[in-house]
Enzyme design. Sequence first.
Site, PDB file in Angstrom:
ATOM      1  CG  ASN A 101      -0.348  -0.195   2.508  1.00 42.24           C
ATOM      2  OD1 ASN A 101       0.788  -0.673   2.611  1.00 42.24           O
ATOM      3  ND2 ASN A 101      -1.057   0.163   3.565  1.00 42.24           N
ATOM      4  CD  GLU A 132       1.492  -0.768  10.612  1.00 45.17           C
ATOM      5  OE1 GLU A 132       0.330  -1.222  10.796  1.00 45.17           O
ATOM      6  OE2 GLU A 132       1.849  -0.233   9.560  1.00 45.17           O
ATOM      7  CB  CYS A 164      -2.067  -0.009   8.497  1.00 48.44           C
ATOM      8  SG  CYS A 164      -0.773   1.238   8.524  1.00 48.44           S
ATOM      9  CD  GLU A 180       8.398   0.066  11.536  1.00 50.20           C
ATOM     10  OE1 GLU A 180       9.509   0.641  11.495  1.00 50.20           O
ATOM     11  OE2 GLU A 180       8.153  -0.996  10.954  1.00 50.20           O
TER      12      GLU A 180
END
Length: 481
Positions: A148, A246, A280, A458
């Site tokens: 994505n 993630e 996400c 992250e």
Amino acid sequence: MKMYMNTQWTNAVSGEFLSVYNPANQEEIDRVPRAGKEDVELAVSAAKQAFESPKWQSLRPSVRGHALYEVACKLRERIEEIAMVETMDTGKPLAQARSDVESGARYFEYYAGVADKFFGETIPVAPNIIDYTVREPMGVCAQIIPWNYPLQITSRGVAAAISVGNTVVVKPAEDTPLSALKLAEIFSEIDVLKHALQVVTGYGEEAGAALVNHPDVNHVTFTGSAATGASVMISAAKNIIPVTLELGGKSPHIVFPDCDLEETVSWVLRSIIQNAGQTCSAGSRLLVHSTIKDKLLGILTEKMRQIKIGPGVNDSELGPIISQKQFERIMAMVKRAKEEGARIVIGGKRATGGHLNKGFYFEPTIIENVSRTSEIAQEEIFGPVLTVFEFETENEAIELANGTPYGLVTGIWTNDISRAHRIAGKVKSGQVFINDYGAAGGVELPFGGYKKSGIGREKGVEALRNYTQLKNIAIKIKSNE
């Protein structure tokens, strides 16, 4: 395009390729090597050799930082070229692709700046003991990249890992491998960094699996589904190595009557149509107080009707879904929701007509009358689909917000700062935004989730902890008496 390994551009050992398609029209735009276990072996070996080399081990952090800053500059110099590649590869609007390239540059710029500023600590033990900690690189870091935001997510992991002295093997998604290879082109031009990055293209079950199971990999970073993340974790556990995961979300906007309604609607819309909802951190649940629900939905529905749908190269507001498989998944989830009694306020079907017939476009969608425990209320859709729930009290809003297996991002919309603080402290979410959503990209902000949204963080300085291991050193000072 070819893969990048050991400073060379190469094909797969097998000689096989896989095709890359433009989601806007399903036309083949390139072919890349279909790497297998042998290719991964070569890539990891090159990364290990680069990490253990005297040249890399003796490199000053400031020199690494300067080289990373050079990557940022080169990304900006090539922003139009790389943005077009990203748009053709992912289908996203060109403006969003440009933003992704700028975000990629920003990651390299940010981690260039902290390369020589990630400190250890001194620990008071006794008068005759000097005790201190140092943070040392993990070694070879494997990074499995989703489809994505390929360039942006590659950049955030690679920049952080290399800034503290690791080398990296990247396996981009088979659907969208091209921008990672463009990044490798830039690395190949920088002498300090050209050995530090390897990019292996191929399928997840082949190249990806070989990479996360490799005994010489010292850390795995994975972004993707919770199910695949669990498999990655199992593989990493066999070699006793840490992971950063993630794994997506089901992120809510919590909207109270005292919010700035126009501002709120603007952000709710933006957070669900960005990249066609294939994000996400998409704000895919709207939790709205009953007294303003109808008014808010009226404004939001009208704005959705005006959304321009089309190919990313036309800089439309809403591009295509990445693939037929993902499109059919969205369609099936919406169909099941309707069968369970949900009401489609707007959208809920394929967008067609003219050039739209060549790709898999899905109309921006609002669904209400949804059961809190239903699939569409609980699971990530990964499309431009917003589910709506109403609440009466603050506690009910918090219960709704926490009522899924995920906990990535929460948006709180209210002018009552005390209420905002109370809710921020009670939602189980890795990021909380108050009267905002995303904070201008937030390269500096730690990003990760609670529950099934993943492990580790992250972005920001916090991400550097993923890529280092802590060593404690104690020195006893002899007395002169």
